[in-house]
Design a protein around this motif. Structure first.
Motif: not given
Length: 551
Positions: A378-385, A391-399, A547-548
């Motif tokens: 796996i080659s890491f890519v940064q998500p948009d958040t 993790d803190y705001f429980q945005l479950n579709d980020v990773f 998270a903005g």
């Protein structure tokens, strides 16, 4: 082993109680240190070619951070660049506070024209480290500086006080602008051979260190470069190794020392020569052609001009065996204390039951017609958040947690956002397997780990019989030699979202990283000691991406 684990947790609780009695009541009185840093551009010509570099308060390298164990640092960073900016604190362990880690997975960048204040404690730590920009290959233009964490007065240093201390920042340098280097990588090319080696940000013969005959000096040395291992030696002087990345070592003399990208060492050098002469300090590149050299000058009183005689000889440029044997010779001093009153050796890592085995194999692949670097395919890519905010705001579709296999599984190389979910207080065995013909370096933010073994070839379980389970060095950055492996063990005693990365900027930028999410377990679990949760989200946290809109 259950009895061993019970002993381990009971002993840990006793140690924590003793430390509370010794220093807990004074914790509220830990000094707060305040700094204002302006990050901007300036023009410098370290190798004779004028280049736009990143300076902090007009300095290149940046200011040295000097603190003492348990000091609380408040560093207000004003970004006067035209790009977003973050600093990360290489090897400095923010306890339960990955909010301050300064990498893209934990922090939103500081926008141009804005400021942000890092606030963290040098909790239970001593040693030599450095900071550097973590975004957009900006490290190629500077922005780095040294970090010193001194012992508290009540904890003795295991060697006589030196007459003076010097920071020695060595590293490869490119005359090209970091944006042009980044463009090369974005278009599928590799970084070129560096243009030279700098010592403290200046060209050969410009860095000088004044020695008084008979005095002893502490040199805090860090490799702040992008990709090149460096060998350091001093003409007619031996280096006594005493510390690396927060661990006091068994004292050993070295004529030369290999320092790989991201690593830091402390050595003592006694001025054993007489007044009127000067001597070479030489830093030469390792494992590349042509060999590059950075040169500084040791000046005794009354010395004039450059040193005389040939440069002190170093190892053969591609002698990996020499380098590996030297790395194996570096051991933990079990009898001395460091940040705490108890000796380093009171933590018997060799008696702890391993909770999980992880094998991380690095490789190179073509993905989408571009060269990328991978970990377990796996080659890491940064998500948009940032992962931390998601993790803190429980945005479950980020990773997704456990989104990387714990061993290579033969999958076709692909892009992804790799996160391991691991339990607080677990004891993990990790093998870094390097299948490439070039040296690799790895770093784990928030942790030191025990380097229990390294060798050539492919790792298998039979290699455990060669492990050092008594006095392996504890550090935060380790090298893996070509077509070789390195094994480490680490106790997950620091909650948070922590970056695991290649220290080589090109490989990191092109995907060779992952994150470990270390979460506390419930207090109803009888195998654990009740613990505090991670520190709260900072009031000044920058919100970006999805998270903005959260408050």
């Amino acid at each position: 082993m259950e009895a061993v684990n019970h002993f381990r947790h009971t002993a840990y609780a006793c140690i924590q109680l003793q430390l509370f009695l010794l220093i807990g009541f004074a914790s509220a009185g830990n000094p707060h240190l305040h700094y204002d840093w302006l990050v901007s551009h300036a023009h410098r010509a370290p190798l004779g070619i004028v280049k736009q570099v990143i300076v902090i308060n007009g300095q290149f390298p940046g200011p040295t951070l000097i603190a003492t164990t348990n000091d609380i640092l408040n560093i207000n960073v004003r970004n006067d660049l035209t790009e977003p900016f973050l600093l990360t604190w290489n090897g400095v362990q923010q306890r339960r506070n990955s909010w301050q880690d300064g990498v893209q997975g934990t922090n939103c960048p500081i926008p141009p024209g804005k400021n942000w204040t890092y606030s963290f404690q040098m909790k239970d730590q001593i040693g030599s480290f450095f900071y550097f920009p973590s975004l957009l290959l900006q490290k190629a233009s500077g922005g780095f500086g040294a970090v010193r964490i001194n012992n508290r007065i009540i904890i003795p240093v295991p060697f006589p006080s030196p007459f003076q201390e010097f920071d020695v920042l060595i590293g490869d340098w490119f005359n090209a602008d970091h944006r042009d280097l980044r463009s090369l990588l974005d278009h599928g090319n590799s970084l070129p051979i560096p243009d030279g080696i700098l010592i403290n940000g200046v060209r050969p013969y410009q860095a000088t260190f004044g020695f008084q005959p008979g005095a002893t000096y502490r040199l805090r040395i860090s490799n702040v470069g992008l990709k090149t291992s460096v060998n350091l030696r001093i003409q007619d002087h031996l280096m006594l190794l005493v510390e690396t990345e927060g661990s006091y070592t068994l004292k050993q003399y070295y004529e030369s020392l290999d320092i790989h990208v991201g690593q830091s060492y402390s050595v003592l050098v006694t001025a054993n020569q007489t007044a009127g002469s000067s001597y070479y300090m030489v830093a030469t590149s390792r494992f590349i052609i042509p060999e590059l050299a950075g040169i500084a000058v040791i000046q005794y009183p009354g010395s004039q001009g450059h040193p005389i005689g040939p440069f002190p000889p170093g190892p053969r440029p591609f002698d990996f065996r020499y380098s590996m044997e030297q790395a194996r010779s570096i051991r933990w001093d079990l009898k001395v204390g460091a940040a705490r009153p108890n000796p380093q050796g009171s933590f018997h890592y060799g008696l702890i039951n391993v909770s999980q085995n992880i094998i991380l194999e690095n490789d190179m692949a073509i993905i989408g017609n571009h060269q990328r670097y991978t970990v377990n395919g796996i080659s890491f890519v940064q998500p948009d958040t940032p992962l931390k905010l998601a993790d803190y705001f429980q945005l479950n579709d980020v990773f997704k947690g456990d989104s990387i296999p714990n061993a290579p599984d033969g999958r076709y190389p692909a892009l992804g956002t790799s996160v391991f979910d691991l339990k607080y207080r677990d004891f993990i065995h990790i093998v870094f397997q390097n299948s490439l013909p070039t040296l690799q370096t790895w770093h784990i933010d928030g942790y030191n780990f025990f380097v229990v073994g390294m060798d050539e070839g492919k790792w298998d379980s039979s290699r455990r019989s060669t492990y050092n389970m008594i006095d392996a060095i504890s550090r935060s950055t380790i090298q893996v030699y070509p077509n070789s492996w390195t094994a480490i063990m680490v106790e997950l005693d620091n909650q948070g979202m922590w970056n695991v990365r290649s220290q080589e900027a090109e490989k990191w930028y092109l995907g060779q990283e992952l994150y470990i999410r270390v979460k506390g377990v419930g207090q109803d679990d009888p195998s654990t000691i009740p613990t505090q949760d991670e520190v709260p989200i900072p009031a000044n946290v920058i919100r970006c991406g999805r998270a903005g809109s959260f408050t």
